[in-house]
Write a protein that holds these residues in place. Structure first.
Motif, PDB file in Angstrom:
ATOM      1  N   LEU A  22       0.770  -1.122   0.065  1.00 42.25           N
ATOM      2  CA  LEU A  22       0.078   0.059   0.031  1.00 42.25           C
ATOM      3  C   LEU A  22       0.748   1.213   0.022  1.00 42.25           C
ATOM      4  O   LEU A  22       0.556   2.266  -0.798  1.00 42.25           O
ATOM      5  CB  LEU A  22      -1.028   0.011   1.324  1.00 42.25           C
ATOM      6  N   VAL A  23       1.908   1.281   0.670  1.00 42.60           N
ATOM      7  CA  VAL A  23       2.725   2.542   0.804  1.00 42.60           C
ATOM      8  C   VAL A  23       3.587   2.637  -0.574  1.00 42.60           C
ATOM      9  O   VAL A  23       3.502   3.727  -1.044  1.00 42.60           O
ATOM     10  CB  VAL A  23       3.720   2.266   2.006  1.00 42.60           C
ATOM     11  N   LEU A  24       4.118   1.647  -1.050  1.00 42.21           N
ATOM     12  CA  LEU A  24       4.765   1.793  -2.165  1.00 42.21           C
ATOM     13  C   LEU A  24       4.266   1.903  -3.228  1.00 42.21           C
ATOM     14  O   LEU A  24       4.634   2.680  -4.267  1.00 42.21           O
ATOM     15  CB  LEU A  24       5.783   0.399  -2.470  1.00 42.21           C
ATOM     16  N   SER A  25       2.973   1.767  -3.492  1.00 42.07           N
ATOM     17  CA  SER A  25       2.111   1.827  -4.508  1.00 42.07           C
ATOM     18  C   SER A  25       1.843   3.495  -4.808  1.00 42.07           C
ATOM     19  O   SER A  25       1.758   4.085  -5.785  1.00 42.07           O
ATOM     20  CB  SER A  25       0.855   1.331  -4.397  1.00 42.07           C
ATOM     21  N   SER A  26       2.012   4.260  -3.682  1.00 38.81           N
ATOM     22  CA  SER A  26       1.946   5.948  -3.650  1.00 38.81           C
ATOM     23  C   SER A  26       3.196   6.386  -4.070  1.00 38.81           C
ATOM     24  O   SER A  26       3.263   7.595  -3.922  1.00 38.81           O
ATOM     25  CB  SER A  26       1.333   6.374  -2.521  1.00 38.81           C
ATOM     26  N   LEU A  27       4.315   5.827  -3.921  1.00 35.86           N
ATOM     27  CA  LEU A  27       5.687   6.231  -3.709  1.00 35.86           C
ATOM     28  C   LEU A  27       6.372   6.015  -4.972  1.00 35.86           C
ATOM     29  O   LEU A  27       7.284   6.728  -5.311  1.00 35.86           O
ATOM     30  CB  LEU A  27       6.630   5.571  -2.795  1.00 35.86           C
ATOM     31  N   LEU A  28       5.859   5.022  -5.626  1.00 36.56           N
ATOM     32  CA  LEU A  28       6.974   4.494  -6.983  1.00 36.56           C
ATOM     33  C   LEU A  28       6.066   4.783  -8.162  1.00 36.56           C
ATOM     34  O   LEU A  28       5.074   4.881  -8.186  1.00 36.56           O
ATOM     35  CB  LEU A  28       7.359   3.004  -6.595  1.00 36.56           C
ATOM     36  N   ASP A  29       6.804   4.796  -9.324  1.00 41.21           N
ATOM     37  CA  ASP A  29       6.517   5.050 -10.605  1.00 41.21           C
ATOM     38  C   ASP A  29       6.305   3.760 -11.411  1.00 41.21           C
ATOM     39  O   ASP A  29       7.807   3.236 -11.465  1.00 41.21           O
ATOM     40  CB  ASP A  29       7.215   6.006 -11.189  1.00 41.21           C
ATOM     41  N   PRO A  30       5.357   2.989 -11.710  1.00 44.21           N
ATOM     42  CA  PRO A  30       5.728   1.668 -12.621  1.00 44.21           C
ATOM     43  C   PRO A  30       6.304   1.948 -13.923  1.00 44.21           C
ATOM     44  O   PRO A  30       6.594   0.856 -14.389  1.00 44.21           O
ATOM     45  CB  PRO A  30       3.851   1.375 -12.704  1.00 44.21           C
ATOM     46  N   LYS A  31       6.356   2.947 -14.249  1.00 45.78           N
ATOM     47  CA  LYS A  31       7.303   3.106 -15.685  1.00 45.78           C
ATOM     48  C   LYS A  31       8.863   3.597 -15.367  1.00 45.78           C
ATOM     49  O   LYS A  31       9.563   3.277 -16.398  1.00 45.78           O
ATOM     50  CB  LYS A  31       6.493   4.218 -16.445  1.00 45.78           C
TER      51      LYS A  31
END
Length: 654
Positions: A22-31
């Motif tokens: 949950l935390v990383l999904s808001s901090l990281l860029d999937p591209k």
């Protein structure tokens, strides 16, 4: 107390993995490649941790026992599947978009030397309604120097007359040798004799309609002289059987969406994107250099990429929705198509361009083939094993996985939570458990058979055409496809009943493992129930993902009325906002099509369904509007709430 502490610790691991996601999904860029590498790196570490635990702590002791035989055989299948996943995770650490490159090189050629493109539409037995929209769409290309050529392997006189009327070139050959690849090669040989040969060819299946900018955007990437082929994704203007039969057409993606939108861009970043047959543009000199399309595999497209690479030409991928086609509408066609892909890949693996053959392929090309072989050879047999091996416990007291709940949660649960998070993070939620399991289970038996058969006997297999179009207006129960799932479901329920409600069978002395096997069995029953529902094919009506209500004018008895226009098809339209009686003749004006007469077929509470009286020019304009224009037609991202809403609505229609 110790056992309770173990349970608490294992669920703490699970909670930590879930919270971190949950935390990383808001901090990281999937591209971003760095972010993807970290996420998939953790996923690979958890995969290795899980399979190490399975191999070291959950298997039956060696010996001449059924427990040993089945425990180790299931582990071998699962370990091969995890190895396939590790290869896929490695590929997915990278991704690439070429849209900016296209914008930079839209017209890399000199103005006086606009390249000539032959748009080839390969056809065998498709209906006129399927072909005419493909031909009209191809004619609408915004690249001026194009020639549309229909390659008819069905030798149909009516199609030749239709092509003459449309002003497009028609070719037929005396036989069907080499199937689709042979059909294209015949056309290539004919074009050699032309006074002006094409610089590029574009290949379309008969049911695929190109957007007006398909050719121009595809050509932009040929500024690189080493590019031999540009592949674009396949999008569909109809739902596949799983979407349709589960009522998820507008909330869940077609089964190929993850491959085309995410795996192919990742393969492109590694330099191992491959041709997928339709919706590709190919350099003329490159395809002639390799002797045309290969005919020694029924998946000539993948093999063409390898043949081009051996000659120094690369395949690149442009991830833009530039064509739309028909997904298989029936389950039999859906399964047949995928079994054909599997068989063709095995033929490639055993052939002259296989990963262990003596050829000039790069190491990464060999890896590409091995990765694909592992996918087909492990994913579907593992699905069969996962559905059947629990029965060994219920009926014969054979323990396949000897593990505690705490360990299953700590090793398998954490691994699965993380992998699902990462895959959904990079794909905007395209990986949905149960529905994904169903898509794999449906074709597991014929695909597994094709994988083994293709490796053992790679030659002598006929090309199976995927039927498109036809009457889909009735409920059809696919009993033959459903039969193994009915049997498996019945055995699972019977085994569960025997284990839970009789004294002499295994469940009563299974210890902690009984909870594991019970959860496994119940999950299998859910998958089987959904699979059986998919085997009931619901009626279809032509619809378009891009349909949006719009304003239109109608004339009734000389009076103009403003109405809402919805559900526009090739022959009918629904309007809202006017009271109409069946049989009433009216006039209607449709944007980008024109004014035409219509008759009310059916009255509805807020309007009616009209049958359109449309002239040929208007019909072509309507086809262009429906199929050759617009935005991405497919579902490319999901929301769980929308899927649940559609699933509940589907249950309500039963």
């Amino acid at each position: 107390m110790f056992y309770l502490s173990e349970i608490q610790s294992s669920f703490a691991h699970l909670a930590f993995a879930f919270g971190a996601s949950l935390v990383l999904s808001s901090l990281l860029d999937p591209k971003k490649v760095a972010h993807r590498t970290v996420l998939f790196g953790i996923g690979m570490a958890l995969s290795v941790r899980y399979i190490w635990w399975r191999g070291s702590e959950t298997l039956a002791p060696p010996g001449l026992t059924f427990d040993c035989l089945f425990s180790w055989s299931f582990f071998a299948i699962e370990a091969a599947s995890v190895l396939s996943s590790l290869s896929a995770f490695t590929i997915l650490t990278r991704t690439r978009s070429r849209s900016a490159e296209v914008e930079r090189f839209m017209e890399w050629w000199k103005p006086a030397e606009e390249p000539k493109v032959a748009i080839m539409i390969a056809t065998y037995n498709e209906d006129r309604s399927v072909l005419e929209r493909s031909i009209v769409g191809a004619k609408a290309s915004d690249h001026h120097n194009c020639e549309v050529i229909v390659l008819d392997d069905g030798r149909r006189d009516w199609l030749q007359r239709f092509c003459d009327d449309q002003g497009v070139r028609y070719l037929r050959r005396p036989d069907n040798k080499g199937s689709k690849a042979g059909n294209i090669n015949h056309a290539l040989d004919v074009l050699v004799a032309d006074a002006e040969r094409p610089d590029f060819i574009a290949v379309l299946d008969a049911d695929f309609v190109p957007h007006a900018d398909f050719i121009s955007r595809g050509l932009a990437l040929f500024h690189d002289a080493k590019v031999g082929l540009v592949q674009t994704p396949q999008h569909f203007f109809n739902p596949d059987p799983i979407q349709h039969n589960l009522g998820l057409s507008r909330s869940y993606p077609d089964e190929q969406r993850f491959f085309f939108d995410h795996l192919q861009p990742s393969r492109d970043a590694w330099g191992i994107a491959f041709c997928c047959g339709t919706s590709s543009v190919i350099r003329w000199e490159a395809v002639r250099a390799v002797g045309g399309f290969p005919t020694d595999s029924i998946t000539e497209d993948f093999m063409l990429t390898l043949a081009l690479q051996e000659e120094g030409y690369k395949t690149v991928y442009l991830n833009e929705a530039l064509t739309e086609g028909l997904a298989p509408e029936g389950l039999k066609e859906y399964v047949t198509q995928r079994a054909r892909w599997c068989l063709g890949l095995m033929q490639i693996a055993r052939g002259r361009l296989g990963p262990f053959a003596s050829n000039r392929l790069r190491l990464r090309d060999r890896w590409s083939v091995i990765d694909s072989v592992f996918f087909w050879l492990t994913t579907f047999p593992f699905k069969i094993a996962a559905m059947t091996f629990p029965l060994l416990y219920w009926f014969f007291n054979v323990t396949v996985v000897n593990a505690s709940v705490a360990d299953v949660v700590s090793y398998f649960g954490v691994y699965m939570i993380w992998v699902l998070f990462v895959l959904n993070f990079i794909s905007a939620g395209l990986i949905i458990p149960i529905v994904n399991d169903v898509s794999q289970l449906l074709g597991a038996i014929p695909i597994s058979r094709a994988a083994v058969l293709g490796l053992i006997k790679p030659k002598g297999h006929a090309f199976s055409v995927t039927a498109k179009g036809g009457d889909r207006t009735k409920v059809v129960v696919q009993w033959r496809l459903m039969r193994p799932f009915l049997i498996l479901g019945g055995l699972t329920i019977l085994g569960l009943f025997i284990g839970l409600f009789t004294d002499q069978f295994a469940f009563n002395d299974a210890g902690d493992g009984k909870i594991v096997i019970l959860f496994w069995t119940v999950y299998n029953l859910i998958i089987l129930a959904v699979t059986l529902a998919v085997c009931v094919e619901l009626p279809r009506a032509e619809r378009h993902f891009a349909d949006r209500p719009e304003r239109a004018l109608i004339s009734v008895d000389g009076a103009l009325k403003r109405v809402w226009l919805t559900d526009l098809t090739q022959e009918t339209v629904r309007i809202r906002g006017a009271g109409l009686l069946p049989g009433t003749r009216i006039a209607i004006k449709i944007r980008n099509v024109g004014r035409m007469d219509a008759i009310v077929l059916q009255a509805t509470s807020d309007g009616g369904v009209l049958s359109l009286d449309i002239d040929p020019k208007q019909y072509e304009a309507l086809l262009r509007r429906l199929y050759a224009e617009g935005n991405v037609p497919s579902v490319t991202r999901t929301r769980l709430s929308a899927i649940m809403t559609d699933a509940v609505a589907r249950l309500g229609r039963r």
